[in-house]
Scaffold this motif. Structure first.
Motif, PDB file in Angstrom:
ATOM      1  N   UNK A 100       1.110  -0.684  -0.413  1.00 35.06           N
ATOM      2  CA  UNK A 100      -0.001  -0.458  -0.313  1.00 35.06           C
ATOM      3  C   UNK A 100       0.508   1.147  -0.303  1.00 35.06           C
ATOM      4  N   UNK A 101       2.117   1.078   0.539  1.00 37.56           N
ATOM      5  CA  UNK A 101       2.908   1.908   0.912  1.00 37.56           C
ATOM      6  C   UNK A 101       4.066   2.256  -0.168  1.00 37.56           C
ATOM      7  N   UNK A 102       4.778   0.450  -0.410  1.00 40.05           N
ATOM      8  CA  UNK A 102       6.131   0.803  -1.259  1.00 40.05           C
ATOM      9  C   UNK A 102       5.323   1.106  -2.370  1.00 40.05           C
ATOM     10  N   UNK A 103       4.329   0.604  -3.160  1.00 37.01           N
ATOM     11  CA  UNK A 103       3.965   0.284  -4.956  1.00 37.01           C
ATOM     12  C   UNK A 103       3.983   2.564  -5.232  1.00 37.01           C
ATOM     13  N   UNK A 104       3.336   3.161  -4.198  1.00 33.76           N
ATOM     14  CA  UNK A 104       3.651   4.701  -4.228  1.00 33.76           C
ATOM     15  C   UNK A 104       5.168   5.251  -4.099  1.00 33.76           C
ATOM     16  N   UNK A 105       5.612   4.885  -2.987  1.00 36.57           N
ATOM     17  CA  UNK A 105       7.323   5.388  -3.215  1.00 36.57           C
ATOM     18  C   UNK A 105       7.646   4.788  -3.940  1.00 36.57           C
TER      19      UNK A 105
ATOM     20  N   UNK B 261      12.716  -2.181 -12.135  1.00 39.45           N
ATOM     21  CA  UNK B 261      13.192  -0.050 -12.113  1.00 39.45           C
ATOM     22  C   UNK B 261      14.131  -0.604 -11.734  1.00 39.45           C
ATOM     23  N   UNK B 262      14.974   0.439 -12.142  1.00 44.84           N
ATOM     24  CA  UNK B 262      16.463   0.662 -10.726  1.00 44.84           C
ATOM     25  C   UNK B 262      16.049   1.450  -9.643  1.00 44.84           C
ATOM     26  N   UNK B 263      16.407   0.684  -8.910  1.00 46.56           N
ATOM     27  CA  UNK B 263      16.267   1.492  -7.463  1.00 46.56           C
ATOM     28  C   UNK B 263      17.325   0.721  -6.189  1.00 46.56           C
ATOM     29  N   UNK B 264      17.698   1.662  -5.527  1.00 43.04           N
ATOM     30  CA  UNK B 264      18.719   1.402  -4.668  1.00 43.04           C
ATOM     31  C   UNK B 264      18.005   1.421  -2.692  1.00 43.04           C
ATOM     32  N   UNK B 265      17.954  -0.007  -2.364  1.00 43.36           N
ATOM     33  CA  UNK B 265      16.697   0.250  -1.455  1.00 43.36           C
ATOM     34  C   UNK B 265      18.090  -0.037   0.102  1.00 43.36           C
ATOM     35  N   UNK B 266      17.493   0.423   0.721  1.00 44.02           N
ATOM     36  CA  UNK B 266      19.008  -0.110   1.711  1.00 44.02           C
ATOM     37  C   UNK B 266      17.910  -0.347   3.135  1.00 44.02           C
ATOM     38  N   UNK B 267      18.194  -1.248   4.043  1.00 41.00           N
ATOM     39  CA  UNK B 267      17.485  -1.469   5.561  1.00 41.00           C
ATOM     40  C   UNK B 267      19.147  -1.243   6.128  1.00 41.00           C
TER      41      UNK B 267
ATOM     42  N   UNK C 105      13.713  -5.982   7.507  1.00 39.92           N
ATOM     43  CA  UNK C 105      14.675  -6.461   6.427  1.00 39.92           C
ATOM     44  C   UNK C 105      13.013  -6.687   5.877  1.00 39.92           C
ATOM     45  N   UNK C 106      11.674  -7.345   6.389  1.00 41.60           N
ATOM     46  CA  UNK C 106      10.915  -7.618   5.664  1.00 41.60           C
ATOM     47  C   UNK C 106      10.057  -6.918   4.307  1.00 41.60           C
ATOM     48  N   UNK C 107      10.330  -5.555   4.594  1.00 39.68           N
ATOM     49  CA  UNK C 107       9.740  -4.284   4.250  1.00 39.68           C
ATOM     50  C   UNK C 107      10.897  -4.344   2.849  1.00 39.68           C
ATOM     51  N   UNK C 108      12.374  -4.397   3.184  1.00 39.88           N
ATOM     52  CA  UNK C 108      12.987  -4.134   2.296  1.00 39.88           C
ATOM     53  C   UNK C 108      12.997  -5.086   1.425  1.00 39.88           C
ATOM     54  N   UNK C 109      12.751  -6.516   1.129  1.00 40.77           N
ATOM     55  CA  UNK C 109      12.566  -7.702   0.415  1.00 40.77           C
ATOM     56  C   UNK C 109      11.206  -6.919  -0.068  1.00 40.77           C
ATOM     57  N   UNK C 110       9.499  -6.248   0.290  1.00 45.70           N
ATOM     58  CA  UNK C 110       8.650  -6.445  -0.376  1.00 45.70           C
ATOM     59  C   UNK C 110       9.511  -5.810  -1.742  1.00 45.70           C
ATOM     60  N   UNK C 111       9.706  -3.905  -1.068  1.00 46.13           N
ATOM     61  CA  UNK C 111      10.011  -3.341  -2.410  1.00 46.13           C
ATOM     62  C   UNK C 111      11.146  -4.070  -3.067  1.00 46.13           C
ATOM     63  N   UNK C 112      12.297  -4.717  -2.761  1.00 43.59           N
ATOM     64  CA  UNK C 112      13.130  -5.131  -3.872  1.00 43.59           C
ATOM     65  C   UNK C 112      12.124  -5.984  -4.807  1.00 43.59           C
ATOM     66  N   UNK C 113      11.466  -6.461  -4.706  1.00 43.67           N
ATOM     67  CA  UNK C 113      10.853  -7.205  -5.128  1.00 43.67           C
ATOM     68  C   UNK C 113       9.579  -6.223  -6.626  1.00 43.67           C
ATOM     69  N   UNK C 114       8.779  -5.595  -5.846  1.00 44.31           N
ATOM     70  CA  UNK C 114       8.521  -4.168  -6.437  1.00 44.31           C
ATOM     71  C   UNK C 114       9.454  -3.989  -7.246  1.00 44.31           C
TER      72      UNK C 114
END
Length: 527
Positions: free
Chosen positions: A57-62, A99-105, A86-95
């Motif tokens: 719900x928030x990961x897609x708009x981010x 697209x080229x995105x850098x995510x860091x927990x 960690x769980x949120x980071x994994x979900x956002x990486x799947x979403x």
């Protein structure tokens, strides 16, 4: 409010592709409420439990609002624990798959030097615990001047853990022109105070949790390896002699694959999913209602509107993505005062999803041991005896009695006649029972294998590759798992792994080889 379909939302092609790959078709209630407002840039307060799809719900708009050409931190997501971060980071990486995105927990307990090194390289989304995020701000390793979205996930948990001052410190460092989202299971006065201070005219969204249940439904689950799910499904269908069953998968691809496997094994199965036209769906449903399809395999979206009173069992071939789906799925059985059954197959990490379902539906789902072939045969035999008694008590058997009397005039006893009829009816099943599991006699095969006689050969234009193909279609076995094959003029021999030899041989009898009906029997040892 009806849940939205992801295809109908104004999302990028890349995002829709990633969502499809994750197996989602329909937004959950909190996603349906929140996504349109968040995508418009509004501040949101979302009240929803864990396990309801808040991360997407928030990961897609981010991800949709991210400027991928800018390597600065643009979104910060605060979580109460390292596990959730960690769980949120994994979900956002799947979403963000396309697209080229850098995510860091970032969280305590992990060396801070590693996080500093990653931050220097450039990170666009930070997911972290309040204490560690505050630590990086103090060290000036985390710059907040480009942040345009801040999310508090499980805000009530963070406040209960004493993070209020840390949260306010982080919020004070973020530019005034930004979007703030807050998600919490409860709304305390402290949380409402935070929203008044830091949010701009937020949309208040609440998902009331759906209560289970239907008490007439017996709910059980099996821990099973992914590759064994098909065998377990067919075993349970046979064991309970099911005439009308619903099987749920999380993706359209899984539906198509499972339908193909079931049809190959001789079951009357068909599928329902979002890629089918309305006419196709109507045709499948009409067949299911008439009993021309015994097993209907469907996704959650396609199963909308299925209203059939006689569904004997529901199978969760995949654990549903949230507990609301579980409630909808199992509610398809146990209707019109009848008792229903719900079987859930749990593989690997899916056990955590099942625990969420049990916690929020307040129902204990009993774990069962996978039934052995011997147990399957015992249950089938008991069911047959019950059917036999019912027939004797309710049917007009005058014609059949006359035939039996004629046989008795030829000096056959009634006991012999009944036994012979039972053998004719149960024939191959009884043979199968005698040879089940480790009861195979020495068939002359190599250790761990069973050698089978097949009543077709070269005269019927059968080649070794035809036998391999048929075995692969009914069992998924690779050619390397199949032993020696000898094709002679009028018959053939094949070696099958002992642990599933019986199931494969029974499936081959149902399916046949190259369009020919076949019979398989354990071979006699060569003299």
């Amino acid at each position: 409010m009806e849940n939205l379909l992801f295809e109908d939302l104004k999302l990028s092609r890349e995002m829709k592709h990633a969502i499809r790959d994750m197996g989602f078709e329909e937004a959950t209630p909190i996603q349906s409420l929140a996504l349109p407002h968040i995508l418009e840039g509004k501040d949101v307060i979302g009240q929803a439990q864990t396990g309801t799809g808040k991360t997407a719900a928030f990961g897609i708009p981010v991800l949709e609002r991210l400027d991928t050409s800018n390597r600065s931190v643009q979104a910060v997501i605060l979580c109460p624990t390292r596990e959730l971060a960690i769980q949120v980071a994994e979900e956002i990486k799947k979403l963000s798959k396309y697209q080229k995105t850098s995510v860091l927990p970032v969280y305590g307990g992990q060396p801070i030097e590693r996080q500093i090194k990653a931050l220097k390289r450039g990170v666009q989304i930070i997911i972290g615990t309040p204490g560690r995020v505050m630590d990086h701000i103090h060290r000036r390793t985390l710059k907040m001047d480009q942040v345009k979205m801040i999310i508090l996930d499980e805000a009530d948990e963070m406040l209960d853990m004493g993070f209020r001052e840390d949260i306010e410190f982080v919020l004070e460092k973020i530019p005034d022109q930004r979007q703030m989202l807050l998600f919490s299971a409860t709304m305390s006065p402290i949380i409402l105070g935070l929203t008044r201070k830091y949010q701009n005219n937020p949309e208040m969204l609440k998902v009331t949790h759906q209560e289970l249940t239907v008490p007439e439904i017996r709910q059980v689950y099996f821990e099973v390896r992914e590759r064994m799910k098909l065998d377990l499904l067919t075993r349970l269908i046979d064991m309970h002699n099911l005439k009308l069953a619903l099987v749920f998968c999380n993706t359209k691809r899984r539906v198509d694959r499972l339908v193909s496997h079931l049809q190959t094994r001789g079951y009357f199965a068909d599928g329902l999913h979002g890629d089918m036209s309305q006419n196709q769906r109507d045709r499948v449903m009409a067949k299911f209602r008439k009993g021309q399809i015994e097993i209907l395999v469907a996704t959650d979206v396609a199963a909308r509107g299925i209203d059939v009173d006689d569904v004997e069992a529901v199978f969760n071939y995949d654990v549903p993505n949230n507990e609301e789906y579980y409630v909808h799925r199992i509610g398809r059985t146990g209707r019109a005062g009848k008792t229903g059954q719900a079987f859930t197959f749990v593989s690997g990490k899916e056990i955590y999803q099942l625990r969420d379902i049990q916690r929020y539906t307040k129902v204990r789902i009993e774990q069962k041991k996978i039934p052995s072939l011997h147990e399957v045969e015992e249950v089938k035999r008991d069911l047959f005896m019950e059917q036999l008694k019912k027939e004797m008590n309710t049917s007009d058997l005058q014609k059949e009695i006359h035939l039996v009397e004629r046989l008795m005039e030829e000096d056959y006893s009634s006991l012999e006649i009944a036994a012979a009829l039972l053998k004719l009816y149960n024939g191959s099943k009884d043979d199968a029972l005698q040879i089940s599991g480790s009861d195979f006699k020495d068939t002359g095969a190599q250790p761990g294998m069973v050698r089978f006689f097949i009543n077709v050969g070269r005269k019927q234009k059968i080649k070794a590759k035809d036998i391999v193909k048929a075995i692969r279609e009914v069992s998924g076995l690779s050619s390397t798992s199949i032993g020696r094959i000898d094709v002679l003029d009028k018959f053939s021999f094949v070696e099958l792994p002992e642990k599933n030899a019986l199931e494969i041989s029974e499936a081959l009898k149902r399916k046949g080889i190259k369009g020919l009906r076949v019979n398989l029997e354990p071979a006699h040892k060569k003299m």
